[in-house]
Design an enzyme around this catalytic site. Structure first.
Site, short mmCIF file in Angstrom:
data_model
loop_
_atom_site.label_atom_id
_atom_site.label_comp_id
_atom_site.label_asym_id
_atom_site.label_seq_id
_atom_site.Cartn_x
_atom_site.Cartn_y
_atom_site.Cartn_z
N TYR A 17 -5.55 18.98 -29.00
CA TYR A 17 -5.03 19.88 -30.03
C TYR A 17 -3.51 19.71 -30.15
O TYR A 17 -2.81 19.60 -29.14
CB TYR A 17 -5.41 21.31 -29.67
N LYS B 12 -12.78 30.72 -31.77
CA LYS B 12 -13.66 29.77 -32.43
C LYS B 12 -15.13 30.13 -32.20
O LYS B 12 -15.58 31.20 -32.60
CB LYS B 12 -13.31 28.36 -31.93
#
Length: 390
Positions: free
Chosen positions: A107, A205
């Protein structure tokens, strides 16, 4: 309990006063203590009761215990964001003069943390392809304290063999293996069972699944979690709000059925895109052509709901697609019940230079798709329509 049952019933709290079917929400910043001696004891043993919600809260604690159960961990710690979890987990294991090894595809904000923030505190780093276990072995130095792996990796869905990496790391007694398993969720993968020391998730998420919470979680041994909580979370203040924790617990009850539909839909979308003349390449570990497909088959219970695709025509083609989707939403998050699309080079990975991105196959014409639980035929029709405009 088996997994489908555990996501609903594991560590479920029953209201001791009224017997509420749904866990109570403890929206309180502080807690009344019965006497001086108990106040002293609890302030020195924050894992044994509740004093102040920066140290612990019953609603947050239920979320933590549920994640620990699903990840087969001794303990877990909820935080205000996924990046908060990554920061607390890694900084609790590192000090000035130490060294971290991490993957070349992670990420973008994790990349920035490791390359821009930690070095200012005297932490050295090496970047390697974590699918190459020999490269990890070569990168470990006498002062290495953390090997950090993201699998599946954001955004190219590269899969790292956690057990193989753990076998290497365990040859160095002072090194800990930290795995970001956000893309998999505990439903598809359990890194601690494969030898990892710490697992982190952006609970924003798949764990939550509904796009209405920002949160993170760390799962590990009690020793590591206690250190993460005190003094690191205590001083960093990346505290998870009780209402957010309560919402995630409700969302987690449908984790199993959601993940099954995410996986089912993603495979159909990936197969469609893989044959589309406007698509250069599809990055989805469920496809046999994905370079780490076999590792995914071995260590995961499904291939997940995330993928990326290189669209022919570069940024102009991406702009056309993203400006005209109807079922997909243009948004930078992932793991929601509804499908999302983003441009990774300018959104999740803007902290990397173009050269750094291109070196790890994050190209200008690449979109990342978070496949939701809608009817797959509608998702495919939406993509087919906008690709015809390119």
């Amino acid at each position: 309990m088996k997994l489908n049952t555990a996501v609903i019933h594991a560590e479920q709290v029953v209201d001791p006063i009224h017997g509420c079917h749904v866990s109570p929400l403890y929206q309180s910043s502080t807690f009344i203590l019965p006497n001086f001696d108990e106040a002293v004891r609890l302030n020195q043993n924050v894992d044994q009761g509740f004093v102040y919600s920066r140290f612990g809260n019953p609603s947050v604690n239920e979320f933590e215990r549920k994640v620990a159960s699903l990840e087969h961990a001794e303990s877990a710690l909820g935080l205000a964001s996924g990046l908060g979890a990554i920061t607390v987990a890694t900084m609790s294991l590192l000090k000035s003069g130490d060294h971290i090894v991490f993957g070349d595809v992670i990420y973008g904000c994790s990349f920035a943390l490791f390359t821009k923030i930690l070095p200012s505190f005297g932490v050295e780093y090496s970047i390697v392809d974590t699918t190459d276990v020999a490269a990890i072995e070569r990168a470990i130095k006498p002062n290495t304290k953390v090997v950090y792996v993201e699998t599946p990796a954001n955004p190219t869905l590269k899969i790292t063999d956690i057990r193989a990496v753990a076998d290497v790391v365990k040859q160095h007694k002072d090194v800990k293996l930290v795995v970001d398993s956000t893309f998999a969720s505990p439903y598809l993968q359990n890194p601690l069972d494969l030898g990892a020391d710490v697992v982190v998730h952006s609970a924003t998420k798949f764990l939550n699944g509904h796009g209405n919470v920002t949160a993170g979680v760390i799962a590990s041994s009690k020793e590591i979690i206690d250190r993460c909580r005190m003094p690191f979370l205590q001083c960093f203040g990346a505290v998870l709000d009780p209402f957010a924790a309560w919402q995630i617990v409700q969302g987690m009850k449908t984790l199993a059925v959601r993940m099954e539909r995410h996986c089912e839909n993603a495979m159909k979308v990936a197969e469609f895109l893989d044959k589309h003349p406007k698509i250069e390449r599809v990055y989805y570990p469920g496809l046999a052509t994905h370079p780490t497909h076999e590792i995914a088959k071995k260590q995961m219970r499904g291939f997940g709901g995330m993928m990326s695709a290189d669209i022919k025509g570069g940024v102009d083609a991406v702009r056309t697609v993203m400006n005209n989707v109807k079922v997909f939403s243009l948004a930078t998050s992932l793991g929601n019940v509804d499908s999302l699309i983003q441009h990774s080079p300018s959104m999740s990975h803007f902290d990397m230079t173009e050269e750094e991105r291109n070196a790890v196959s994050i190209f200008a014409g690449q979109v990342r798709l978070s496949i939701g639980i809608e009817d797959a035929e509608d998702l495919i029709a939406d993509l087919d329509r906008v690709l015809a405009m390119v």
